[in-house]
Design a protein around this motif. Sequence first.
Motif, PDB file in Angstrom:
ATOM      1  N   ALA A 190      47.397 -96.460 113.340  1.00 63.71           N
ATOM      2  CA  ALA A 190      47.031 -97.721 113.700  1.00 63.71           C
ATOM      3  C   ALA A 190      46.332 -98.105 114.796  1.00 63.71           C
ATOM      4  N   LEU A 191      47.120 -97.228 115.855  1.00 63.31           N
ATOM      5  CA  LEU A 191      46.694 -97.503 117.376  1.00 63.31           C
ATOM      6  C   LEU A 191      45.293 -96.994 117.441  1.00 63.31           C
ATOM      7  N   PHE A 239      57.014 -99.034 108.752  1.00 63.29           N
ATOM      8  CA  PHE A 239      55.814 -98.420 108.457  1.00 63.29           C
ATOM      9  C   PHE A 239      54.938 -99.039 107.747  1.00 63.29           C
ATOM     10  N   ASN A 240      55.349 -99.887 106.727  1.00 58.52           N
ATOM     11  CA  ASN A 240      54.270-100.579 106.190  1.00 58.52           C
ATOM     12  C   ASN A 240      53.786-101.718 107.239  1.00 58.52           C
ATOM     13  N   VAL A 241      54.632-102.201 108.065  1.00 55.25           N
ATOM     14  CA  VAL A 241      53.894-103.178 109.143  1.00 55.25           C
ATOM     15  C   VAL A 241      52.739-102.606 109.763  1.00 55.25           C
ATOM     16  N   ALA A 242      53.166-101.171 110.250  1.00 56.53           N
ATOM     17  CA  ALA A 242      51.871-100.597 110.822  1.00 56.53           C
ATOM     18  C   ALA A 242      50.601-100.263 109.950  1.00 56.53           C
ATOM     19  N   LYS A 243      51.110 -99.850 108.794  1.00 62.18           N
ATOM     20  CA  LYS A 243      49.924 -99.545 107.890  1.00 62.18           C
ATOM     21  C   LYS A 243      49.107-101.029 107.573  1.00 62.18           C
ATOM     22  N   THR A 244      49.880-102.024 107.504  1.00 67.48           N
ATOM     23  CA  THR A 244      49.249-103.534 107.336  1.00 67.48           C
ATOM     24  C   THR A 244      48.441-103.893 108.716  1.00 67.48           C
ATOM     25  N   GLU A 299      55.069-100.309 120.393  1.00 58.60           N
ATOM     26  CA  GLU A 299      56.447-100.523 120.185  1.00 58.60           C
ATOM     27  C   GLU A 299      56.763 -99.400 118.861  1.00 58.60           C
ATOM     28  N   LEU A 300      55.891 -99.600 117.816  1.00 63.33           N
ATOM     29  CA  LEU A 300      56.488 -98.690 116.846  1.00 63.33           C
ATOM     30  C   LEU A 300      56.096 -97.409 116.913  1.00 63.33           C
ATOM     31  N   SER A 301      55.085 -97.081 117.668  1.00 60.18           N
ATOM     32  CA  SER A 301      54.797 -95.637 118.047  1.00 60.18           C
ATOM     33  C   SER A 301      55.845 -94.697 118.775  1.00 60.18           C
ATOM     34  N   GLU A 302      56.973 -95.627 119.398  1.00 64.81           N
ATOM     35  CA  GLU A 302      58.138 -94.835 119.819  1.00 64.81           C
ATOM     36  C   GLU A 302      59.221 -95.192 118.931  1.00 64.81           C
ATOM     37  N   ASP A 303      59.300 -95.702 117.921  1.00 70.10           N
ATOM     38  CA  ASP A 303      60.333 -95.964 116.730  1.00 70.10           C
ATOM     39  C   ASP A 303      60.948 -94.397 116.643  1.00 70.10           C
ATOM     40  N   HIS A 304      62.559 -94.681 116.208  1.00 72.92           N
ATOM     41  CA  HIS A 304      63.268 -93.541 116.122  1.00 72.92           C
ATOM     42  C   HIS A 304      62.708 -92.792 114.729  1.00 72.92           C
ATOM     43  N   ASP A 305      61.979 -93.396 113.762  1.00 72.22           N
ATOM     44  CA  ASP A 305      61.756 -92.799 112.688  1.00 72.22           C
ATOM     45  C   ASP A 305      60.332 -92.223 112.808  1.00 72.22           C
ATOM     46  N   LYS A 306      60.323 -90.896 112.264  1.00 69.50           N
ATOM     47  CA  LYS A 306      58.906 -90.250 112.372  1.00 69.50           C
ATOM     48  C   LYS A 306      58.041 -90.765 111.872  1.00 69.50           C
ATOM     49  N   ASP A 307      58.106 -91.483 110.468  1.00 69.22           N
ATOM     50  CA  ASP A 307      57.013 -91.988 109.706  1.00 69.22           C
ATOM     51  C   ASP A 307      56.610 -93.083 110.455  1.00 69.22           C
ATOM     52  N   VAL A 308      57.286 -93.967 110.961  1.00 63.24           N
ATOM     53  CA  VAL A 308      56.704 -95.289 111.635  1.00 63.24           C
ATOM     54  C   VAL A 308      56.003 -94.873 112.777  1.00 63.24           C
ATOM     55  N   GLN A 309      56.493 -93.728 113.656  1.00 58.99           N
ATOM     56  CA  GLN A 309      55.722 -93.290 114.448  1.00 58.99           C
ATOM     57  C   GLN A 309      54.302 -92.829 114.193  1.00 58.99           C
ATOM     58  N   TYR A 310      54.089 -92.051 112.914  1.00 53.69           N
ATOM     59  CA  TYR A 310      53.045 -91.490 112.308  1.00 53.69           C
ATOM     60  C   TYR A 310      52.042 -92.816 112.272  1.00 53.69           C
ATOM     61  N   PHE A 311      52.608 -93.610 111.281  1.00 53.39           N
ATOM     62  CA  PHE A 311      51.603 -94.705 110.907  1.00 53.39           C
ATOM     63  C   PHE A 311      51.179 -95.742 112.058  1.00 53.39           C
ATOM     64  N   ALA A 312      51.977 -96.059 112.979  1.00 54.68           N
ATOM     65  CA  ALA A 312      51.696 -96.734 114.195  1.00 54.68           C
ATOM     66  C   ALA A 312      50.582 -96.061 115.194  1.00 54.68           C
ATOM     67  N   LYS A 325      52.678-104.442 119.926  1.00 51.44           N
ATOM     68  CA  LYS A 325      53.772-103.944 118.704  1.00 51.44           C
ATOM     69  C   LYS A 325      53.387-102.553 118.198  1.00 51.44           C
ATOM     70  N   LEU A 326      52.202-102.084 118.002  1.00 48.64           N
ATOM     71  CA  LEU A 326      51.952-100.820 117.580  1.00 48.64           C
ATOM     72  C   LEU A 326      52.353 -99.955 118.262  1.00 48.64           C
TER      73      LEU A 326
END
Length: 85
Positions: A80-81, A36-41, A64-77, A61-62
Amino acid sequence: STVSSLAPVVGSDVLYGSLLPAVLGMVSDAVPNVRFNVAKTLQMLVPLLEPGLVASQVKPKLLELSEDHDKDVQYFAQRALACCG
């Protein structure tokens, strides 16, 4: 993050040659907080990057992260999108 602090002040050669590849390389890190810090960056870097590079390297890449199993990763991706246009 350090990348977020450095990106606006380093030259484009460092941004494109070192910082962006390092960030994109962490997309598949095992730790959700890293992802999720990758998405924020990436969200912070989008305005500094050429639109073609955003479309060809950052946006996939974003997505890809937007479909992550972790909800926070999805949110930040997804945030960013929204900055990718």
